[in-house]
Design a protein around this motif. Sequence first.
Motif, short mmCIF file in Angstrom:
data_model
loop_
_atom_site.label_atom_id
_atom_site.label_comp_id
_atom_site.label_asym_id
_atom_site.label_seq_id
_atom_site.Cartn_x
_atom_site.Cartn_y
_atom_site.Cartn_z
N ASP A 1 47.80 54.32 33.42
CA ASP A 1 49.18 53.83 33.37
C ASP A 1 49.28 52.32 33.24
O ASP A 1 50.32 51.80 32.84
N ASP A 2 48.24 51.60 33.62
CA ASP A 2 48.29 50.15 33.62
C ASP A 2 47.12 49.57 32.83
O ASP A 2 46.20 50.29 32.43
N VAL A 3 47.18 48.26 32.63
CA VAL A 3 46.10 47.53 31.97
C VAL A 3 45.28 46.83 33.04
O VAL A 3 45.83 46.23 33.97
N TYR A 4 43.96 46.92 32.91
CA TYR A 4 43.09 46.38 33.95
C TYR A 4 42.05 45.42 33.34
O TYR A 4 41.82 45.40 32.14
N ARG A 5 41.42 44.68 34.23
CA ARG A 5 40.26 43.88 33.88
C ARG A 5 39.32 43.88 35.08
O ARG A 5 39.77 43.78 36.22
N LEU A 6 38.04 44.01 34.83
CA LEU A 6 37.08 44.05 35.92
C LEU A 6 36.99 42.68 36.62
O LEU A 6 37.24 41.64 35.99
N PRO A 7 36.66 42.68 37.90
CA PRO A 7 36.55 41.41 38.63
C PRO A 7 35.49 40.49 38.01
O PRO A 7 34.54 40.95 37.38
N THR A 8 35.67 39.22 38.21
CA THR A 8 34.71 38.24 37.69
C THR A 8 33.40 38.32 38.44
O THR A 8 33.38 38.39 39.67
N VAL A 9 32.30 38.31 37.72
CA VAL A 9 30.99 38.38 38.34
C VAL A 9 30.62 37.05 38.98
O VAL A 9 30.14 36.98 40.12
N TRP A 10 30.83 35.98 38.25
CA TRP A 10 30.41 34.65 38.70
C TRP A 10 31.62 33.74 38.72
O TRP A 10 32.07 33.24 37.70
N ARG A 11 32.18 33.56 39.91
CA ARG A 11 33.38 32.73 40.04
C ARG A 11 33.01 31.24 40.06
O ARG A 11 31.90 30.87 40.38
N GLY A 12 33.98 30.44 39.73
CA GLY A 12 33.76 29.00 39.75
C GLY A 12 34.33 28.35 38.50
O GLY A 12 34.74 29.04 37.55
#
Length: 302
Positions: A126-137
Amino acid sequence: MWQGLLQAAVSGVVTGCVYALVAVSIVFVYKSSEAVNFAAGDLVMAGAYLGLFLLTSADANYAVAFLVVGIAMFAVGVAFERTAIITIVRRNAGRTRDAALIPIVIATFGLSYIIKGLIRVSPYSDDVYRLPTVWRGPPIFIGQLVIPRQDIVVVGVTIAIIAGFWFFFSRTLIGKALQATSQNARAAVLVGIPIGRMRAIVWAVGACIAGLAGVLLGSKLLITPEMGNIMMFAIAAAVIGGFSNLPGAIVGGITVGVLQNIIGFTLGSNVLAVAPFLVIMIVLVTRPQGLFGGSSSSVKKV
């Protein structure tokens, strides 16, 4: 202008790495069966949605997500080969070698629609998603180029996956048996290689690569039920490299990714949908065997 083109090209390399993985999946199956797996794009989508579930609902980390997605897609490939492909091959036993090709291709379309149907009835559709960031910064700056840390992870994991499968195929007995089967199945039977088992591994490995590509792509692009349309970009990559050439598929994937971003930057995003078809037509007209294929005289004439 030039700075923007360079930035688009660098970003295209990252996307092209994922295209390369999907193209390798398609070429790998094609080399062993001479059939194009048109479910590869939706296997990518399935891998992305399974990764989404593991990372958001199951609170798993990326290492676990890659492991579970790889195993699950491997199992899907084995199940598909054991139920559909082996039945088609047995029913066409004794006929010409090409007799089973069209039914196999149709079966891959069936698998594609099954995956789409399952995804569309899931609560995630029902929605659009994106996977969490692996390497933040903050991003890394090289001159005026801006490179997100996530892109570095995508390229690094892609290289690791390709290197792992290269080692498997070139340094293990099963890998060498798979190569022998794809090059000459009849000769492989004569030296005692179990063709049926090798064929199951081929489809399983192809599905596994596609699923892992989905996790990588989901961390960079949006996850939707239409995500399987990446298939056309992967087909374009395979055509560029030569449809039976695995290293060529890698180069072709990166080439398509770079061209896609440059075309989008210069002509607008509306042209992106036409880009893979344009690339396929240009390559087929100018060099139908692909950049890494044999001479044009060796290409089968229709």
